[in-house]
Design a protein around this motif. Structure first.
Motif, PDB file in Angstrom:
ATOM      1  N   SER A 218       0.808  -1.220   0.000  1.00 18.73           N
ATOM      2  CA  SER A 218       0.000   0.000   0.000  1.00 18.73           C
ATOM      3  C   SER A 218       0.839   1.266   0.000  1.00 18.73           C
ATOM      4  O   SER A 218       0.301   2.357  -0.227  1.00 18.73           O
ATOM      5  CB  SER A 218      -0.940   0.004   1.206  1.00 18.73           C
ATOM      6  N   ALA A 219       2.140   1.143   0.259  1.00 21.91           N
ATOM      7  CA  ALA A 219       3.001   2.328   0.205  1.00 21.91           C
ATOM      8  C   ALA A 219       2.978   2.951  -1.190  1.00 21.91           C
ATOM      9  O   ALA A 219       3.118   4.168  -1.343  1.00 21.91           O
ATOM     10  CB  ALA A 219       4.428   1.956   0.602  1.00 21.91           C
TER      11      ALA A 219
ATOM     12  N   LEU B 279      -8.076  -5.952   4.303  1.00 15.35           N
ATOM     13  CA  LEU B 279      -6.775  -5.688   3.689  1.00 15.35           C
ATOM     14  C   LEU B 279      -6.909  -4.924   2.375  1.00 15.35           C
ATOM     15  O   LEU B 279      -6.070  -4.073   2.063  1.00 15.35           O
ATOM     16  CB  LEU B 279      -6.033  -7.003   3.463  1.00 15.35           C
ATOM     17  N   SER B 280      -7.964  -5.198   1.612  1.00 11.17           N
ATOM     18  CA  SER B 280      -8.126  -4.523   0.327  1.00 11.17           C
ATOM     19  C   SER B 280      -8.525  -3.071   0.485  1.00 11.17           C
ATOM     20  O   SER B 280      -8.460  -2.301  -0.478  1.00 11.17           O
ATOM     21  CB  SER B 280      -9.174  -5.256  -0.524  1.00 11.17           C
ATOM     22  N   SER B 281      -8.946  -2.666   1.683  1.00 14.24           N
ATOM     23  CA  SER B 281      -9.255  -1.260   1.935  1.00 14.24           C
ATOM     24  C   SER B 281      -7.997  -0.439   2.179  1.00 14.24           C
ATOM     25  O   SER B 281      -8.027   0.794   2.063  1.00 14.24           O
ATOM     26  CB  SER B 281     -10.177  -1.129   3.156  1.00 14.24           C
ATOM     27  N   ILE B 282      -6.902  -1.102   2.536  1.00 12.25           N
ATOM     28  CA  ILE B 282      -5.695  -0.375   2.932  1.00 12.25           C
ATOM     29  C   ILE B 282      -5.135   0.495   1.813  1.00 12.25           C
ATOM     30  O   ILE B 282      -4.731   1.642   2.060  1.00 12.25           O
ATOM     31  CB  ILE B 282      -4.635  -1.354   3.476  1.00 12.25           C
TER      32      ILE B 282
ATOM     33  N   LEU C 280     -12.723  -0.164   6.367  1.00 10.57           N
ATOM     34  CA  LEU C 280     -11.671  -1.088   6.788  1.00 10.57           C
ATOM     35  C   LEU C 280     -12.222  -2.136   7.746  1.00 10.57           C
ATOM     36  O   LEU C 280     -11.850  -3.308   7.692  1.00 10.57           O
ATOM     37  CB  LEU C 280     -10.542  -0.289   7.452  1.00 10.57           C
ATOM     38  N   PHE C 281     -13.154  -1.717   8.613  1.00 15.52           N
ATOM     39  CA  PHE C 281     -13.688  -2.623   9.625  1.00 15.52           C
ATOM     40  C   PHE C 281     -15.073  -3.176   9.291  1.00 15.52           C
ATOM     41  O   PHE C 281     -15.486  -4.177   9.864  1.00 15.52           O
ATOM     42  CB  PHE C 281     -13.747  -1.899  10.977  1.00 15.52           C
TER      43      PHE C 281
ATOM     44  N   GLY D 129     -14.809   5.123  -2.791  1.00 17.06           N
ATOM     45  CA  GLY D 129     -13.362   5.251  -2.775  1.00 17.06           C
ATOM     46  C   GLY D 129     -12.688   3.891  -2.688  1.00 17.06           C
ATOM     47  O   GLY D 129     -12.079   3.427  -3.653  1.00 17.06           O
ATOM     48  N   PRO D 130     -12.825   3.182  -1.554  1.00 17.28           N
ATOM     49  CA  PRO D 130     -12.080   1.928  -1.385  1.00 17.28           C
ATOM     50  C   PRO D 130     -12.775   0.687  -1.904  1.00 17.28           C
ATOM     51  O   PRO D 130     -12.126  -0.234  -2.396  1.00 17.28           O
ATOM     52  CB  PRO D 130     -11.932   1.837   0.141  1.00 17.28           C
ATOM     53  N   VAL D 131     -14.106   0.611  -1.795  1.00 15.06           N
ATOM     54  CA  VAL D 131     -14.796  -0.658  -2.014  1.00 15.06           C
ATOM     55  C   VAL D 131     -14.766  -1.076  -3.481  1.00 15.06           C
ATOM     56  O   VAL D 131     -14.681  -2.270  -3.789  1.00 15.06           O
ATOM     57  CB  VAL D 131     -16.248  -0.581  -1.487  1.00 15.06           C
TER      58      VAL D 131
END
Length: 508
Positions: free
Chosen positions: A40-41, A159-162, A346-347, A412-414
């Motif tokens: 994720s960096a 983890l995929s949200s990171i 994330l949660f 955004g993340p999903v």
């Protein structure tokens, strides 16, 4: 029966150590978490490169004498360049591996930031953004693919949200850098803002090559079964479970290989067959998967997020925030809202599911954009009537922050975790690349037309248009997307193949 037992075992494995978790499972989950954080960096670097132009563009214009039209092209063209990178990244991921592709992306980020920061004219700026843009395309593809293939099914949503959290962290850091460095002379400040982004990629490239493992699925596709078993043993913490997962991945890879075009071993045949199976002769399930991915990527950018990420200072200035420090401070508020809200998926993505997060996000985005448009339209009336316009300005900033927050709840993340997990193994890297390409095209359209758009229909009218797109995205998710939480990657093709016949799959 074996598959059900394997799935049960994975769903029982905690992501982090807990009272009911076995030590081995906890250690394996922690290892998967560390790998995901390192991967994720690249998203932090992407976010910084994406957001830094928001504050740097005005100082760049003052220093180099660049017009609004040139800035519009410069910023929008970066998304076009990332389109090229996203298409090339799928091929690179399949041929060179996920790990080496990530290192290549980091190297290009370093070169792009370095070139841009020393530019003495528009041509060199475009050259630097070309390299950085291609790196963005690589980063957008490789991080979600890597994490989806490393993560156990029970913690894949977490983890995929990171990467999305990391990307928003990068955007926030860029806003803070813009604010902190704005006080330097105009021929120095924007160069420092951009140049700072050249440092982290060096460390990431080294860490990627020296410390990160390759994904088990890529290793299986290239015949390295023993190494794949070792990686699976570390991510599951259970040798027996690792063997079952390896057998399932091998079976899936063999099934996919039956559809491949026979030929050479240099990767050309595999790539040709993948494009055929995605675009020319897709199966029913692959067609539905591709529709889901392309639709989500289209609506993510059509909702106008790039307009606020790239042009927030202009929007706030139009809203009546005239002080440069106040404008940059309001921009930081957007970054804070975005990164705070993005922690929620994330949660919750593995508990509530993907569909509820996406539907909530789309609804919130629609309302926020309507309020933003209304407040921007009310400003001229407030000024003309001689009344204080502070309420309209404050409402505009609040609505923009609310949009960023609700965007981060789902769209955004999903969409990245959803897209990376539903593609079949053999099509995953290049399929993700196609989805990312659509995302970059729409981002470029918004970035290259926003100034012209608000000059034509007004700032308020622009956000009304974005609100309409956000409302359409809600309908798209509700009507077409099945739930995927808790399912292994190898089960996704059957899910999309059967979802039309079994309504329960779309609502579970």
């Amino acid at each position: 029966m074996d598959k059900e037992q394997q799935r049960h075992d994975e769903l029982q494995a905690p992501l982090l150590p807990g009272d009911g978790g076995k030590a081995a499972a906890a250690a394996g989950s922690a290892y998967a978490l560390v790998c995901s954080l390192v991967a994720s960096a690249i998203s932090v670097i992407y976010g910084y490169n994406r957001g830094v132009m928001s504050g740097a563009q005005k100082f760049m214009q003052d220093d180099l004498g660049i017009s609004d039209a040139q800035i519009e092209v410069l910023i929008g063209a970066t998304s076009i360049y990332s389109l090229v990178g996203s298409l090339a990244a799928g091929w690179a991921c399949d041929c060179a591996g996920r790990r080496r592709t990530m290192a290549l992306s980091a190297a290009m980020f370093f070169a792009g930031s370095a070139i841009t920061s020393v530019a003495g004219g528009y041509a060199v700026l475009m050259a630097g953004q070309l390299v950085a843009g291609v790196a963005c395309g690589f980063g957008l593809v490789v991080a979600p693919v890597y994490i989806a293939e490393m993560a156990p099914a029970a913690s894949r949503g977490f983890l995929s949200s990171i990467p999305e959290i990391a990307g928003n962290t990068g955007i926030l850091l860029s806003y803070i850098a813009d604010f902190a460095l704005a006080g330097f002379p105009n021929n120095v400040n924007w160069r420092l803002m951009i140049g700072v982004g050249a440092v982290p990629p060096l460390f990431l490239a080294v860490a990627t090559l020296l410390a990160m493992p390759e994904t088990p699925r890529w290793l299986v596709l290239h015949g390295h079964h023993d190494e794949a078993r070792r990686v699976l043993a570390r991510t599951t913490g259970d040798a027996a479970l690792a063997d079952r997962r390896l057998k399932e991945i091998v079976s899936s890879a063999r099934e996919s290989s039956k559809q491949a075009v026979p030929g050479g071993s240099d990767g050309t045949t595999r790539s040709t067959s993948v494009w055929r199976d995605i675009l020319i002769r897709p199966t029913r399930s692959v067609r539905r998967v591709l529709l889901a991915i392309l639709g989500l990527q289209f609506f993510q950018q059509a909702s106008g997020v790039a307009a606020l990420v790239l042009y927030a200072p202009r929007v706030f200035h139009h809203a009546g925030v005239t002080s440069q420090s106040a404008v940059l401070g309001a921009t930081i508020l957007l970054g804070v809202a975005k990164i705070v809200a993005i922690v929620i998926p994330l949660f919750l993505a593995d508990r509530l599911g993907r569909r509820p997060m996406l539907l909530t996000s789309a609804g919130g985005m629609t309302v926020s954009l309507l309020v933003l448009g209304f407040s921007l339209r009310a400003l001229p009336t407030a000024h003309a009537g001689g009344s204080a316009a502070w309420w309209a300005a404050a409402t505009s900033v609040t609505a923009a922050a609310a949009f960023m927050a609700t965007f981060s709840l789902g769209f955004g993340p999903v969409i990245w975790m959803y897209g990376s997990e539903i593609l079949p193994l053999r099509l995953r890297a290049q399929g993700t690349g196609i989805g990312t390409a659509v995302n970059r095209v729409m981002s470029a359209v918004v970035g290259m037309t926003f100034i012209s758009l608000y000059e034509a229909v007004g700032m308020a009218g622009s956000f009304y248009i974005f609100a309409g797109c956000a409302a359409a995205s809600w309908v798209f998710v509700y009507a077409l997307l099945p739930e995927t939480k808790g399912r292994t990657l190898e089960e996704m093709e059957a899910l999309f193949d059967d979802s039309a016949k079994s309504p329960s799959l779309t609502t579970q």
